[in-house]
Design a protein around this motif. Sequence first.
Motif, PDB file in Angstrom:
ATOM      1  N   UNK A 214       3.744   1.544  -1.335  1.00  0.00           N
ATOM      2  CA  UNK A 214       4.229   1.672  -2.712  1.00  0.00           C
ATOM      3  C   UNK A 214       3.164   2.312  -3.587  1.00  0.00           C
ATOM      4  N   UNK A 215       1.920   1.832  -3.436  1.00  0.00           N
ATOM      5  CA  UNK A 215       0.831   2.414  -4.206  1.00  0.00           C
ATOM      6  C   UNK A 215       0.714   3.911  -3.916  1.00  0.00           C
TER       7      UNK A 215
ATOM      8  N   UNK B  42       2.232  10.621  -9.343  1.00  0.00           N
ATOM      9  CA  UNK B  42       1.452  10.793 -10.562  1.00  0.00           C
ATOM     10  C   UNK B  42       0.466  11.958 -10.445  1.00  0.00           C
ATOM     11  N   UNK B  43      -0.164  12.095  -9.277  1.00  0.00           N
ATOM     12  CA  UNK B  43      -1.202  13.135  -9.108  1.00  0.00           C
ATOM     13  C   UNK B  43      -0.922  14.019  -7.887  1.00  0.00           C
TER      14      UNK B  43
ATOM     15  N   UNK C  65      -9.343   6.453  -2.134  1.00  0.00           N
ATOM     16  CA  UNK C  65      -9.127   5.003  -2.183  1.00  0.00           C
ATOM     17  C   UNK C  65      -8.001   4.617  -1.230  1.00  0.00           C
ATOM     18  N   UNK C  66      -6.884   5.358  -1.344  1.00  0.00           N
ATOM     19  CA  UNK C  66      -5.734   5.058  -0.504  1.00  0.00           C
ATOM     20  C   UNK C  66      -6.052   5.299   0.959  1.00  0.00           C
TER      21      UNK C  66
ATOM     22  N   UNK D 175       0.825  -1.211   0.000  1.00  0.00           N
ATOM     23  CA  UNK D 175       0.000   0.000   0.000  1.00  0.00           C
ATOM     24  C   UNK D 175       0.861   1.263   0.000  1.00  0.00           C
TER      25      UNK D 175
ATOM     26  N   UNK E  96      -8.425   8.438  -6.315  1.00  0.00           N
ATOM     27  CA  UNK E  96      -7.316   7.606  -5.865  1.00  0.00           C
ATOM     28  C   UNK E  96      -6.887   7.969  -4.443  1.00  0.00           C
TER      29      UNK E  96
ATOM     30  N   UNK F 123       3.464   5.752  -5.741  1.00  0.00           N
ATOM     31  CA  UNK F 123       3.218   5.792  -7.184  1.00  0.00           C
ATOM     32  C   UNK F 123       2.205   6.881  -7.520  1.00  0.00           C
ATOM     33  N   UNK F 124       1.103   6.897  -6.792  1.00  0.00           N
ATOM     34  CA  UNK F 124       0.036   7.832  -7.181  1.00  0.00           C
ATOM     35  C   UNK F 124       0.295   9.245  -6.686  1.00  0.00           C
TER      36      UNK F 124
END
Lengths: 546, 208
Positions: free
Chosen positions: B50-51, B58-59, B143-144, B48, B140, B54-55
């Motif tokens: 890592x996710x 990205x955002x 979500x996280x 999680x 996102x 990543x995001x």
Amino acid sequence: MKDTTADGVALTVSGDAHPRGYLEEKGFWSWVYTLDHKRIGLLYLYTTLFFFLLGGIFALLIRIKLLYPGQQIFSDHMYNVLFTLHGSVMIFLFIIPAIPSGLGNFFIPLLIGARDVAFPRINLASYWVFVAGILVILASLVRPMDTGWTFYTPYSAKTAADVTLLSFGIFLVGMSSILTGLNFLVTIHKLRAPGMTWHRFPLFIWGMYATSIIQVVATPVVGITFLLLAMERLFGVGFFDPAKGGDPVLFQHFFWFYSHPVVYVMILPAMGIISEVIPVFSRKPIFGYRAIAYSSLAIAFIGFLVWGHHMFVSGMSKTANIIFSFLTFFVAVPTAIKVFNWIATMYKGSITFESPMLYALTFIFLFTFGGLTGMFLGALATNVHAHDTYFVVAHFHYTMMGGTMMGLLAGLHYWWPKMTGRMLSEKLARAGWLLTFIGFNVTFLTQFFLGYGGMPRRWAEYPAQFQPLNIVSTAGSWILAAGILIMFVNFIRGLYTGEPAPASPWKGLTLEWQVPSPPPTENFEEIPHITNWPYGYTKRKTDGYE
Amino acid sequence: MGTSEPKAVSGANPGEHAAHASPAVTYEAAKLGIWTFIATEVLLFGGLFTTYIVFRTKFPHMFHADYVHLNRVLGAVNTVVLICSSLTVALGIAAIRKGKQGMLRLCLVLTILLAAGFLVIKYFEWTEKFAHGLYPGTDVFFSLYFMMTGLHGLHVLAGMLVLGAVLVLAGQGRFSESYHTPVEISGLYWHFVDLVWIYLFPLFYLIG
């Protein structure tokens, strides 16, 4: 000269008070509640072998469908379901748990001179978590999976099949795998017999140690991945959905971060078995003990860094591709070290070809094939050509079925007398081996040619020019099935009417051969003191070793 | 072929082994076991984190726009609550090392109450979000937020159950100066659960 035993002495095989050893106690509940690592090992073994047969039936159905290039026998959807079930069952319910949880459970404590694993209750719990996972997976068959065993998003997030339930099932199976790995790690660290140093225990233990590390480190990541996939379907979380800003390639990274290392969970224990069988049937000390031991750790370590080679055509950067390709070649080095050491062990040995040895040699032969064709796939240029073709299917089956499966069979034939207290019929074992060997090669060698000629994997229908070789491959699958059938007849026959096994039918020197067959519940009457490694074999003399 | 002299095996230590494991070996095995288990938990959350990375890369704008919706006061209060619970569990271990049974029980009760308090506050935070139409599927960031605090919440719940079981055993007087392995093991697990929150709090509430 006489062979030395692991602890420098042959323990007296104790009394006939319990000729059935740990199998003495009878009844359903004595198995359900058992804390004995040997019984739990057997439970795992029987469960996984059942799913091997089930997965095998799916495989035969796939091959029958592929007799014809068009849409015959099964619908295309049914075909998708079949290859998904074949892959999922074989991977998650058979080949990952079979050797570690089955043979590992049974033999780790015996080989290190312990009475049980470190946490017997967690061990039992891991089996029942595994069963719970199986039940959940079976429940998902109401709307069976059609995504392939890799569950790639975005399709797996959208399909009507019950991915959510299946994700939870695999999560549970993974949890069981983690608990087993954790248990073995602690057992190997803390419960070795006095004097059994890190360079005195059998190489199977080294293989299992490396395996446990991978299970513990990699499995949680696939756990969270399947959880995220389930959440994606349940609550519309969008990590893998491009429409919500997510990234499907992220799923592939997560998935392969587990699923590549896990092929070493499958192969390392098999390599451990081969390292036990080869010296026993060559009557020679193992060559390069430390090289084989450390190469297991090296494979476990480098194996974590190569997952990207599954994704060369998924749109990673060129730099990432080149690095992953290099590391993929690199991981072949410790594997080759093992193969050379096994061959050096056999060099000038007095080799006999009993069934365990036949399977061990088959492992070396087929796995080398599988490994070398892996080089085609690890190289960037040829990968583009061979990616997603039957070449990959053949490569995978040569490493996993030709490798792990043959290793498991070597182990089963080698340890069967110890586990059950009865001998297998050598005649049936050889017949089963011969048909398996021929059938395997006819089935999968043809698939290298099919794949290199361009036949895509996972397609229900294929261009008609590939039909002749597909017919050969399907015929091979029937020979293979006949071989496995004979093998299982032999197993079942052995359970009921096999000759009573002596304590050490193969004259092995590791500790398990120094207790009766089957072993008593407490394994050792007295814990042995270890003063030497277990590979002090000497050559068979003409006046007879026995 | 290095034949070694047969050696007497009598007098080997059967007591060193699991079936009749000595307390020292059991303790060491349990310690190694729980640390290995914590390692697997780190990797579970690692996916999680890592996710998140990543995001967030990205955002960055989405993260900046969304984090203002989180309630910093409640988040900070919860951080204090969990740190206090780590303190009480540590005091409990210190107490039983000196054989103080009553103090151990008191500390365990306090820890469980603090954990429950954490979950109650979390409940109010989540319902507030739902009331504003912010759900796991919103974007996102949320979500996280819901995945990571949710998974952490489940771990708090699991920790309460484990500490509850230890409390029952403590109530039966099972622990003493010489034997308190389960207290230490569950305490280690509880510290891990707290530590995860120590990372979650700044990642979501503080750095926009």
